[in-house]
Write a protein that holds these residues in place. Structure first.
Motif, short mmCIF file in Angstrom:
data_model
loop_
_atom_site.label_atom_id
_atom_site.label_comp_id
_atom_site.label_asym_id
_atom_site.label_seq_id
_atom_site.Cartn_x
_atom_site.Cartn_y
_atom_site.Cartn_z
N SER A 140 0.86 -1.17 0.00
CA SER A 140 0.00 0.00 0.00
C SER A 140 0.90 1.23 0.00
CB SER A 140 -0.93 0.00 1.21
OG SER A 140 -1.92 1.00 1.08
N TYR A 141 0.37 2.35 0.44
CA TYR A 141 1.14 3.59 0.48
C TYR A 141 0.69 4.43 1.66
CZ TYR A 141 -3.00 6.04 -1.03
OH TYR A 141 -4.25 6.57 -1.07
N ARG A 142 1.51 5.43 1.97
CA ARG A 142 1.16 6.45 2.94
C ARG A 142 1.78 7.74 2.46
NH1 ARG A 142 5.70 7.63 5.74
NH2 ARG A 142 7.26 6.00 5.91
N GLY A 143 1.31 8.86 2.96
CA GLY A 143 1.88 10.14 2.60
C GLY A 143 0.88 11.03 1.88
N SER A 144 1.41 12.07 1.28
CA SER A 144 0.56 13.04 0.59
C SER A 144 1.35 13.67 -0.54
CB SER A 144 0.12 14.13 1.57
OG SER A 144 1.25 14.88 1.99
N THR A 145 0.67 14.45 -1.36
CA THR A 145 1.37 15.13 -2.45
C THR A 145 2.40 16.12 -1.90
OG1 THR A 145 -0.49 16.67 -2.60
CG2 THR A 145 -0.43 14.88 -4.18
N ALA A 146 2.14 16.67 -0.73
CA ALA A 146 3.08 17.63 -0.13
C ALA A 146 4.36 16.95 0.35
CB ALA A 146 2.41 18.36 1.03
N SER A 147 4.23 15.78 0.97
CA SER A 147 5.40 15.10 1.53
C SER A 147 5.94 14.00 0.63
CB SER A 147 5.06 14.51 2.90
OG SER A 147 4.06 13.50 2.77
N GLY A 148 5.19 13.63 -0.38
CA GLY A 148 5.56 12.49 -1.22
C GLY A 148 4.87 11.25 -0.71
N PHE A 149 4.80 10.24 -1.56
CA PHE A 149 4.15 8.99 -1.20
C PHE A 149 5.21 7.92 -0.95
CE2 PHE A 149 1.05 11.35 -3.70
CZ PHE A 149 -0.04 11.32 -2.86
N PHE A 150 5.00 7.16 0.11
CA PHE A 150 5.93 6.10 0.50
C PHE A 150 5.20 4.77 0.40
CE2 PHE A 150 7.56 9.89 2.36
CZ PHE A 150 8.94 9.74 2.34
N GLY A 151 5.89 3.77 -0.16
CA GLY A 151 5.31 2.44 -0.21
C GLY A 151 5.34 1.81 1.16
N THR A 152 4.30 1.07 1.49
CA THR A 152 4.29 0.27 2.71
C THR A 152 4.20 -1.19 2.29
OG1 THR A 152 1.88 0.39 2.96
CG2 THR A 152 3.20 2.09 4.07
N LEU A 153 4.86 -2.04 3.03
CA LEU A 153 4.97 -3.43 2.62
C LEU A 153 4.98 -4.36 3.82
CD1 LEU A 153 5.58 -5.53 0.36
CD2 LEU A 153 8.00 -5.05 0.75
N LYS A 154 4.30 -5.46 3.65
CA LYS A 154 4.34 -6.56 4.62
C LYS A 154 4.43 -7.83 3.80
CE LYS A 154 1.72 -8.52 8.45
NZ LYS A 154 0.50 -8.38 9.26
N VAL A 155 5.42 -8.68 4.09
CA VAL A 155 5.59 -9.96 3.41
C VAL A 155 5.58 -11.06 4.47
CG1 VAL A 155 7.05 -11.39 1.92
CG2 VAL A 155 6.97 -8.91 1.57
N VAL A 156 4.66 -12.01 4.31
CA VAL A 156 4.51 -13.11 5.26
C VAL A 156 4.70 -14.43 4.52
CG1 VAL A 156 2.93 -14.26 6.86
CG2 VAL A 156 2.91 -11.76 6.66
N ARG A 157 5.52 -15.31 5.10
CA ARG A 157 5.66 -16.67 4.56
C ARG A 157 4.53 -17.50 5.14
NH1 ARG A 157 11.33 -18.45 5.42
NH2 ARG A 157 10.64 -18.79 7.54
N LYS A 158 3.63 -17.96 4.31
CA LYS A 158 2.43 -18.66 4.77
C LYS A 158 2.71 -20.04 5.34
CE LYS A 158 0.16 -17.89 0.83
NZ LYS A 158 -0.95 -17.84 -0.14
N THR A 159 3.81 -20.66 4.98
CA THR A 159 4.10 -22.01 5.47
C THR A 159 4.32 -22.06 6.97
OG1 THR A 159 6.44 -21.69 4.94
CG2 THR A 159 5.08 -22.82 3.28
N ASP A 160 4.80 -20.95 7.55
CA ASP A 160 5.03 -20.94 9.00
C ASP A 160 4.61 -19.62 9.66
OD1 ASP A 160 7.04 -19.30 8.06
OD2 ASP A 160 8.69 -20.51 8.84
N GLY A 161 4.06 -18.68 8.87
CA GLY A 161 3.58 -17.43 9.42
C GLY A 161 4.67 -16.41 9.71
N ARG A 162 5.87 -16.66 9.25
CA ARG A 162 6.97 -15.75 9.56
C ARG A 162 6.84 -14.43 8.79
NH1 ARG A 162 12.77 -16.72 11.29
NH2 ARG A 162 13.64 -14.67 11.05
N LEU A 163 6.99 -13.32 9.50
CA LEU A 163 7.00 -11.99 8.91
C LEU A 163 8.42 -11.73 8.38
CD1 LEU A 163 5.63 -9.22 8.41
CD2 LEU A 163 6.50 -8.55 10.67
N LEU A 164 8.54 -11.60 7.07
CA LEU A 164 9.85 -11.37 6.45
C LEU A 164 10.14 -9.90 6.22
CD1 LEU A 164 9.72 -14.25 3.81
CD2 LEU A 164 10.86 -14.26 6.03
N PHE A 165 9.10 -9.10 6.07
CA PHE A 165 9.25 -7.67 5.87
C PHE A 165 8.01 -6.99 6.40
CE2 PHE A 165 9.53 -3.60 3.86
CZ PHE A 165 10.88 -3.39 3.63
N PRO A 166 8.10 -5.91 7.14
CA PRO A 166 9.32 -5.17 7.44
C PRO A 166 10.12 -5.84 8.56
CG PRO A 166 7.45 -4.10 8.47
CD PRO A 166 6.91 -5.25 7.69
#
Length: 86
Positions: free
Chosen positions: A23-49
């Motif tokens: 997804s994203y966060r931010g505004s046109t004034a500050s710029g937009f930043f990507g947000t990311l969450k990556v989960v390995r479904k085999t064991d539920g491990r959060l790989l990112f962030p």
């Protein structure tokens, strides 16, 4: 309350074994930043962030921020497939 269940680390074997949330966060004034969450479904491990992960952006548009987050997610998945973080 129930005690936390311990799940043995289990590497993924294909991209289908991962869930990418971008997804994203931010505004046109500050710029937009990507947000990311990556989960390995085999064991539920959060790989990112993870602690120390750099920010994704800023970008001029929401679409660019999300595209960059998705690209980073694909990179995380490919890296974990090649050398699983267990």
């Amino acid at each position: 309350m129930f005690p936390a269940r311990h799940v043995e680390p289990r590497p993924g074997t294909s991209a289908d074994d991962f869930q990418i949330y971008a997804s994203y966060r931010g505004s046109t004034a500050s710029g937009f930043f990507g947000t990311l969450k990556v989960v390995r479904k085999t064991d539920g491990r959060l790989l990112f962030p993870f602690d120390g992960a750099d920010t994704i952006g800023p970008f001029a548009t929401k679409a660019d921020a999300v595209a960059a987050a998705l690209a980073r997610g694909d990179t995380v998945v490919s890296a974990d497939l090649a050398r699983p973080e267990l």
